[in-house]
Scaffold this motif. Sequence first.
Motif, short mmCIF file in Angstrom:
data_model
loop_
_atom_site.label_atom_id
_atom_site.label_comp_id
_atom_site.label_asym_id
_atom_site.label_seq_id
_atom_site.Cartn_x
_atom_site.Cartn_y
_atom_site.Cartn_z
N GLU A 116 -53.83 17.08 22.66
CA GLU A 116 -54.96 16.15 22.69
C GLU A 116 -54.90 15.20 23.88
O GLU A 116 -55.82 14.40 24.08
CB GLU A 116 -55.01 15.35 21.39
CG GLU A 116 -53.88 14.36 21.22
CD GLU A 116 -53.81 13.75 19.82
OE1 GLU A 116 -54.42 14.34 18.89
OE2 GLU A 116 -53.15 12.71 19.66
N GLY A 117 -53.82 15.25 24.65
CA GLY A 117 -53.70 14.41 25.83
C GLY A 117 -53.06 13.06 25.61
O GLY A 117 -52.98 12.25 26.53
N GLU A 120 -48.00 13.40 27.82
CA GLU A 120 -47.91 14.38 28.90
C GLU A 120 -46.68 15.24 28.70
O GLU A 120 -45.57 14.73 28.53
CB GLU A 120 -47.80 13.65 30.24
CG GLU A 120 -48.04 14.53 31.46
CD GLU A 120 -49.52 14.81 31.69
OE1 GLU A 120 -50.05 15.74 31.04
OE2 GLU A 120 -50.14 14.10 32.51
N ARG A 403 -54.42 21.60 36.06
CA ARG A 403 -54.41 20.17 36.41
C ARG A 403 -53.05 19.81 36.98
O ARG A 403 -52.03 20.11 36.38
CB ARG A 403 -54.69 19.33 35.15
CG ARG A 403 -54.71 17.83 35.40
CD ARG A 403 -55.16 17.11 34.14
NE ARG A 403 -54.24 17.32 33.03
CZ ARG A 403 -53.19 16.53 32.80
NH1 ARG A 403 -52.91 15.51 33.58
NH2 ARG A 403 -52.40 16.78 31.77
#
Length: 408
Positions: A116-117, A120, A403
Motif C-alpha cells: 500500500e506504500g 518502502e 519506480r
Amino acid sequence: MERISADLLIPGDGDPVRNAVVLLEAGIIRYAGPAEEAPPGGVTETRAAVVMPGLWDCHNHLLGLTDLDTSRIATVPMPLRAARSVPDLRAALDAGVTSIREVGGLGVYLAQAVAEGSVEGPAIYASGSILSATGGHGDVHGLPLHWVADFGHSGGDFRLADGADECMRAVREQLRRNAKVIKVCASGGVLSELDHPIHQQFTVAELKAIVEVAGMADRVVAAHCHGKPGLMAALEAGVRTIEHGTYLDEEVCDAMRETDAVLVATRTVIDELMTDGTLPAPLMVKLKGVAEVHADAVALAHSRGVTLAMGTDIFVSGAGRPNSWGRNGRELAHLVACGLTPLEAIRTATANGPLTLGPQGPRSGVLATGYDADVITVAANPLDDINVLADPTRITGVWKAGRRVKAA
C-alpha cells in the motif's frame, strides 16, 4: 518511459549483452537488449556499467530481533519487532533486493504495508507462521508449552501442529492471513535447543496433508530440512523447496530433480554465525556439525543438476550486526565458492527466485519484454567479481515496479 543504457546487460536468464538498453514503462519492461535494436524514446535516461534484474532473497525472516537469540521471538512485543523491521526492508532495497520470500516472521503483516506504500521495501511473499511439531525446530523449548501453543494460535511467528488434521488446520490459518507460501520444519535445526538437525520431525502423512491443503490454494511448501530422513519424507510429500539441505546425498539430489524441487541453500547464515562465535556452546556444537558438510552438499547438488535459488536466512535487525539485513548479496559469493559460475549464481538470485513460489510466483527476475520492471544497476561487472553484489555501495540504482527507489 525510462531508458537505462549500460555497458553490459545481465538478463537473469540467458547470455549477457554488451552495449544494451532497457526501457521501463508503467511498471513493465518494454524492451531489454542491444542498443542498436532499441526503439527510440525515454523521458529519463540513466547510464550505468551494468544493468540486471533486481535480486531475490528466497529465505529470510523479518523478526525484528537485535541479536541471534531466536527464543526472544515470543517475548519481545510484536509491535516493537515490526518497527525494527522497517529499516531492514530499506536496507534490502539498498542492497539491490527487490523481492523476498519471507519464510516465517512478520512478513505477512509487513507485506500489506509495503504493497500500500506505507513502508518502502521489496515485494514480500510471506509464509506466516512456521509450522513445527511439538518439541521441533519451531518450538521454543525453554518456555512453557502452553505459552508457545497460544503464541501460534494468536498469529505468532511459529505454530505447533501434531497430526494430519491439526496440520491442515494450521495451513488454513496461514492462508487466512494471505500467506503466499507455507513453511514447515521437516527436520530439527541449529538454533533450537533440544532437537537434532538430522532427525525427521513430521511424518509423511502429516507432510502430505500440509502439501495437499496448500496446493488446493495454489500455494507450495518450503521445507526446512537438514537430515536425509526428513529430506526424503518432504520430497515424497511433494514440497516445492528444500531449505538448507545439509545432509543431502546423490539419492536426495536425484529425488529433487525427479520432483522438480528447488534447493535454497542459505550459506550466509552458517558463515555469519560461525564467524560471530557468540552462540551458546550446545548450539555451536550443532552449528559446527552442519558447517562441516553443508558446503559439500551445495556443491554436490549443483554438480547433480539440482535447481538452486538464493536465500540467506538473514534474521537480525540493525546495520552491521551479524546476519543482518543489507548483507544479502554475500550469499552469491558463497555459491561461487561452492562451484557455481558468477552467471549461474546470479541466476539463482534472479530468474530462479519466482520458481520458489510455484503458482504464486510473479513474472519477475528476468530483463525481458513484459516482465516486472524490477531492475538494478551496478558499478562494476559482477561476472568478473561476484563480490560487487555483496556491497550495497556498488548498487548504483534500484527500480521496483518501474519506480526508482535508490539513486547513486
